[in-house]
Motif scaffolding. Structure first.
Motif, PDB file in Angstrom:
ATOM      1  N   ILE A  25      39.441  40.384  32.742  1.00 32.88           N
ATOM      2  CA  ILE A  25      39.703  41.054  34.014  1.00 32.88           C
ATOM      3  C   ILE A  25      38.667  42.142  34.284  1.00 32.88           C
ATOM      4  O   ILE A  25      38.040  42.181  35.345  1.00 32.88           O
ATOM      5  CB  ILE A  25      41.125  41.654  34.013  1.00 32.88           C
ATOM      6  CG1 ILE A  25      42.166  40.523  33.944  1.00 32.88           C
ATOM      7  CG2 ILE A  25      41.356  42.513  35.250  1.00 32.88           C
ATOM      8  CD1 ILE A  25      43.593  41.011  33.790  1.00 32.88           C
ATOM      9  N   VAL A  26      38.463  43.029  33.311  1.00 31.90           N
ATOM     10  CA  VAL A  26      37.524  44.128  33.486  1.00 31.90           C
ATOM     11  C   VAL A  26      36.092  43.616  33.580  1.00 31.90           C
ATOM     12  O   VAL A  26      35.284  44.104  34.385  1.00 31.90           O
ATOM     13  CB  VAL A  26      37.669  45.138  32.329  1.00 31.90           C
ATOM     14  CG1 VAL A  26      36.527  46.139  32.342  1.00 31.90           C
ATOM     15  CG2 VAL A  26      38.993  45.868  32.432  1.00 31.90           C
ATOM     16  N   GLY A  27      35.769  42.610  32.785  1.00 27.98           N
ATOM     17  CA  GLY A  27      34.419  42.059  32.809  1.00 27.98           C
ATOM     18  C   GLY A  27      34.058  41.438  34.142  1.00 27.98           C
ATOM     19  O   GLY A  27      32.884  41.458  34.544  1.00 27.98           O
ATOM     20  N   THR A  28      35.047  40.887  34.846  1.00 24.58           N
ATOM     21  CA  THR A  28      34.792  40.340  36.182  1.00 24.58           C
ATOM     22  C   THR A  28      34.308  41.427  37.130  1.00 24.58           C
ATOM     23  O   THR A  28      33.362  41.226  37.898  1.00 24.58           O
ATOM     24  CB  THR A  28      36.076  39.685  36.730  1.00 24.58           C
ATOM     25  OG1 THR A  28      36.492  38.645  35.850  1.00 24.58           O
ATOM     26  CG2 THR A  28      35.833  39.111  38.113  1.00 24.58           C
ATOM     27  N   TYR A  29      34.945  42.587  37.069  1.00 25.51           N
ATOM     28  CA  TYR A  29      34.509  43.720  37.896  1.00 25.51           C
ATOM     29  C   TYR A  29      33.130  44.198  37.470  1.00 25.51           C
ATOM     30  O   TYR A  29      32.271  44.511  38.311  1.00 25.51           O
ATOM     31  CB  TYR A  29      35.523  44.849  37.785  1.00 25.51           C
ATOM     32  CG  TYR A  29      35.149  46.105  38.543  1.00 25.51           C
ATOM     33  CD1 TYR A  29      35.367  46.214  39.910  1.00 25.51           C
ATOM     34  CD2 TYR A  29      34.572  47.188  37.886  1.00 25.51           C
ATOM     35  CE1 TYR A  29      35.024  47.363  40.610  1.00 25.51           C
ATOM     36  CE2 TYR A  29      34.224  48.343  38.569  1.00 25.51           C
ATOM     37  CZ  TYR A  29      34.452  48.420  39.931  1.00 25.51           C
ATOM     38  OH  TYR A  29      34.100  49.563  40.618  1.00 25.51           O
ATOM     39  N   ILE A  30      32.885  44.241  36.154  1.00 25.47           N
ATOM     40  CA  ILE A  30      31.588  44.701  35.641  1.00 25.47           C
ATOM     41  C   ILE A  30      30.457  43.809  36.131  1.00 25.47           C
ATOM     42  O   ILE A  30      29.431  44.287  36.629  1.00 25.47           O
ATOM     43  CB  ILE A  30      31.620  44.746  34.102  1.00 25.47           C
ATOM     44  CG1 ILE A  30      32.526  45.880  33.620  1.00 25.47           C
ATOM     45  CG2 ILE A  30      30.211  44.924  33.534  1.00 25.47           C
ATOM     46  CD1 ILE A  30      32.726  45.907  32.126  1.00 25.47           C
ATOM     47  N   VAL A  31      30.636  42.496  36.005  1.00 27.87           N
ATOM     48  CA  VAL A  31      29.576  41.562  36.398  1.00 27.87           C
ATOM     49  C   VAL A  31      29.407  41.546  37.912  1.00 27.87           C
ATOM     50  O   VAL A  31      28.275  41.505  38.421  1.00 27.87           O
ATOM     51  CB  VAL A  31      29.893  40.149  35.869  1.00 27.87           C
ATOM     52  CG1 VAL A  31      28.909  39.123  36.418  1.00 27.87           C
ATOM     53  CG2 VAL A  31      29.860  40.144  34.344  1.00 27.87           C
ATOM     54  N   LEU A 140      48.836  46.439  32.246  1.00 29.47           N
ATOM     55  CA  LEU A 140      48.430  47.370  33.302  1.00 29.47           C
ATOM     56  C   LEU A 140      47.335  46.769  34.174  1.00 29.47           C
ATOM     57  O   LEU A 140      47.369  46.884  35.412  1.00 29.47           O
ATOM     58  CB  LEU A 140      47.952  48.676  32.672  1.00 29.47           C
ATOM     59  CG  LEU A 140      47.392  49.738  33.637  1.00 29.47           C
ATOM     60  CD1 LEU A 140      48.484  50.198  34.596  1.00 29.47           C
ATOM     61  CD2 LEU A 140      46.828  50.924  32.862  1.00 29.47           C
ATOM     62  N   LEU A 141      46.356  46.102  33.565  1.00 29.07           N
ATOM     63  CA  LEU A 141      45.266  45.498  34.333  1.00 29.07           C
ATOM     64  C   LEU A 141      45.762  44.350  35.199  1.00 29.07           C
ATOM     65  O   LEU A 141      45.308  44.182  36.340  1.00 29.07           O
ATOM     66  CB  LEU A 141      44.178  45.005  33.381  1.00 29.07           C
ATOM     67  CG  LEU A 141      43.367  46.089  32.671  1.00 29.07           C
ATOM     68  CD1 LEU A 141      42.445  45.473  31.628  1.00 29.07           C
ATOM     69  CD2 LEU A 141      42.562  46.904  33.677  1.00 29.07           C
ATOM     70  N   VAL A 142      46.685  43.546  34.678  1.00 25.18           N
ATOM     71  CA  VAL A 142      47.243  42.440  35.462  1.00 25.18           C
ATOM     72  C   VAL A 142      47.964  42.980  36.692  1.00 25.18           C
ATOM     73  O   VAL A 142      47.806  42.471  37.812  1.00 25.18           O
ATOM     74  CB  VAL A 142      48.199  41.594  34.592  1.00 25.18           C
ATOM     75  CG1 VAL A 142      48.990  40.615  35.470  1.00 25.18           C
ATOM     76  CG2 VAL A 142      47.421  40.828  33.539  1.00 25.18           C
ATOM     77  N   CYS A 179      39.360  52.263  33.281  1.00 24.23           N
ATOM     78  CA  CYS A 179      39.826  51.000  32.691  1.00 24.23           C
ATOM     79  C   CYS A 179      38.738  50.371  31.816  1.00 24.23           C
ATOM     80  O   CYS A 179      39.027  49.825  30.748  1.00 24.23           O
ATOM     81  CB  CYS A 179      40.240  50.027  33.790  1.00 24.23           C
ATOM     82  SG  CYS A 179      41.741  50.495  34.681  1.00 24.23           S
ATOM     83  N   ILE A 180      37.488  50.441  32.286  1.00 25.36           N
ATOM     84  CA  ILE A 180      36.377  49.902  31.492  1.00 25.36           C
ATOM     85  C   ILE A 180      36.266  50.634  30.159  1.00 25.36           C
ATOM     86  O   ILE A 180      36.135  50.017  29.098  1.00 25.36           O
ATOM     87  CB  ILE A 180      35.058  50.018  32.280  1.00 25.36           C
ATOM     88  CG1 ILE A 180      35.066  49.074  33.490  1.00 25.36           C
ATOM     89  CG2 ILE A 180      33.861  49.699  31.377  1.00 25.36           C
ATOM     90  CD1 ILE A 180      33.879  49.266  34.416  1.00 25.36           C
ATOM     91  N   ILE A 214      38.058  34.986  36.739  1.00 21.26           N
ATOM     92  CA  ILE A 214      38.957  35.749  35.879  1.00 21.26           C
ATOM     93  C   ILE A 214      39.638  34.833  34.871  1.00 21.26           C
ATOM     94  O   ILE A 214      39.601  35.062  33.658  1.00 21.26           O
ATOM     95  CB  ILE A 214      39.992  36.513  36.720  1.00 21.26           C
ATOM     96  CG1 ILE A 214      39.303  37.597  37.563  1.00 21.26           C
ATOM     97  CG2 ILE A 214      41.046  37.149  35.817  1.00 21.26           C
ATOM     98  CD1 ILE A 214      40.254  38.394  38.431  1.00 21.26           C
ATOM     99  N   PHE A 215      40.271  33.760  35.373  1.00 24.55           N
ATOM    100  CA  PHE A 215      40.983  32.857  34.470  1.00 24.55           C
ATOM    101  C   PHE A 215      40.020  32.109  33.558  1.00 24.55           C
ATOM    102  O   PHE A 215      40.307  31.884  32.378  1.00 24.55           O
ATOM    103  CB  PHE A 215      41.823  31.864  35.290  1.00 24.55           C
ATOM    104  CG  PHE A 215      42.899  32.508  36.101  1.00 24.55           C
ATOM    105  CD1 PHE A 215      44.075  32.943  35.502  1.00 24.55           C
ATOM    106  CD2 PHE A 215      42.746  32.705  37.466  1.00 24.55           C
ATOM    107  CE1 PHE A 215      45.071  33.545  36.246  1.00 24.55           C
ATOM    108  CE2 PHE A 215      43.730  33.305  38.216  1.00 24.55           C
ATOM    109  CZ  PHE A 215      44.899  33.733  37.608  1.00 24.55           C
ATOM    110  N   GLY A 216      38.856  31.726  34.108  1.00 18.45           N
ATOM    111  CA  GLY A 216      37.874  31.026  33.287  1.00 18.45           C
ATOM    112  C   GLY A 216      37.326  31.892  32.178  1.00 18.45           C
ATOM    113  O   GLY A 216      37.170  31.444  31.033  1.00 18.45           O
ATOM    114  N   SER A 217      37.025  33.148  32.491  1.00 22.97           N
ATOM    115  CA  SER A 217      36.475  34.041  31.467  1.00 22.97           C
ATOM    116  C   SER A 217      37.522  34.376  30.409  1.00 22.97           C
ATOM    117  O   SER A 217      37.183  34.537  29.227  1.00 22.97           O
ATOM    118  CB  SER A 217      35.959  35.325  32.125  1.00 22.97           C
ATOM    119  OG  SER A 217      36.994  35.992  32.829  1.00 22.97           O
TER     120      SER A 217
END
Length: 263
Positions: A25-31, A140-142, A179-180, A214-217
Motif C-alpha cells: 500500500i505505502v509503496g504504491t504511493y511512493i512509486v 490502519l493503512l487499509v 505512514c512511510i 496495490i493488490f499485485g504488489s
C-alpha cells in the motif's frame, strides 16, 4: 510442509503477509509520487535511531520509529517551506542518520545484540509483539486508503490539481510521510534497513496497471517473502538478501514475458 509445525516459521509467514500488505500500500504511493529516494533516506536515517536505542538501553525499534518520523517531517518541512531542494534535504538526513548510528553504536558498552538482524533482516526472529504492531499498521493503512483513496491519488499524481480541488494536500502529505516512516521501521526485521527500499519499490514497478498495482504488489511481495524465507531457512543465511533476490527475479521474469508477448 514440515516447517509449518514450528511456531517461529508460522510467525514468519504471518509477518511476511502483513508486511507485504503494508509495503504494498505505502509503496504504491511512493512509486506514484516518485518518492523512492525519500524512502531510501528515511530507511538509512532510521539507523541513527537504532544506534541511539542501543546506547540508551531502550527499544531500538521505538527509537528508530521516532527518528524516522522526525526525519520524514524534516524533509517535508525543509523542501516545502525553506527553499531547500528535496534531494539535498534527503541527502542530509541520510548521512546524518548513518553517522549518528555509527557513533552511538561505537559508544555503546559491549556489543550491540542482534545488530545484523536490523541491518540485513532475519524474519525468523519475528515475535508476537512485532506481528501485533505490523497488523495494526496494515489495518490502519487499509482503512486510510479505503476512505481517502481518491484524495491520495490526486496528491500522488498532481499536487497542483489537488490544491485546485480543495484537497487538504499538506495534511495528506504529512500523514503519508508518517505512514512511510512507520512502515519502514516496522519492516526492518524482515529485510533489514540496508535492503528495505527494494521491498517498497520492486513489487510496485513489476505491475504496470495502477488499478491493480496495490493488490499485485502485495501478492508479489508476499510470494517473494515466502520463497526468500524458505531459501534462507534451508541455507541458513539472512532472509533479507534472498527476499530481494527473489523480487528481482520476479521483476525480470515478468518483463521478459511481456516483451515476448509484445513480439
Amino acid at each position: 510442509m514440515d516447517l509449518l509445525q514450528y511456531g517461529f516459521f508460522q510467525h514468519a509467514l504471518l509477518g511476511s503477509l502483513l508486511t507485504a500488505i503494508a509495503c504494498g500500500i505505502v509503496g504504491t504511493y511512493i512509486v506514484s509520487r516518485r518518492l523512492v529516494f525519500i524512502s531510501g533516506g528515511i530507511t538509512h536515517a532510521s539507523f541513527g535511531g537504532l544506534g541511539l536505542g542501543f546506547y540508551l538501553g531502550m527499544n531500538p525499534i521505538l527509537m528508530a520509529m521516532l527518528f524516522s518520523v522526525l526525519s520524514a517531517f524534516g524533509v517535508e518541512w525543509a523542501s516545502k517551506t525553506q527553499n531547500v531542494r528535496e534531494d539535498s534535504a534527503i541527502a542530509g538526513i541520510w548521512s546524518l542518520g548513518m553517522a549518528l548510528g555509527v557513533i552511538f553504536i561505537f559508544l555503546t558498552p559491549g556489543y550491540a545484540p542482534n545488530l545484523s538482524a536490523y541491518l540485513f533482516g532475519n524474519i525468523l526472529t519475528v515475535s508476537t509483539g512485532d506481528i501485533i504492531w505490523i497488523a495494526a499498521l496494515a489495518l490502519l493503512l487499509v482503512i486510510l486508503f479505503s476512505l481517502f483513496l481518491r484524495e491520495i491519488v490526486y496528491v500522488a499524481f498532481d499536487r497542483d490539481f489537488a490544491l485546485t480541488q480543495g484537497v487538504p494536500v499538506k495534511c495528506i502529505e504529512y500523514v503519508m510521510m508518517c505512514c512511510i516512516a512507520v512502515t519502514i521501521v516496522l519492516s526492518i526485521r524482515l529485510v533489514g534497513s540496508m535492503l528495505l527500499m527494494s521491498l517498497l519499490t520492486l513489487p510496485q514497478i513489476t505491475v504496470s496497471d495502477f488499478k491493480k498495482i496495490i493488490f499485485g504488489s502485495i501478492a508479489i511481495g508476499f510470494l517473494g517473502c515466502v520463497f526468500g524465507l524458505v531459501l534462507s531457512y534451508l541455507l541458513n543465511v539472512p532472509s533479507g538478501a534472498f527476499i530481494i533476490l527473489v523480487l528481482v527475479l520476479f521483476f525480470l521474469i515478468v518483463k521478459a514475458i511481456k516483451a515476448v508477448l509484445k513480439r
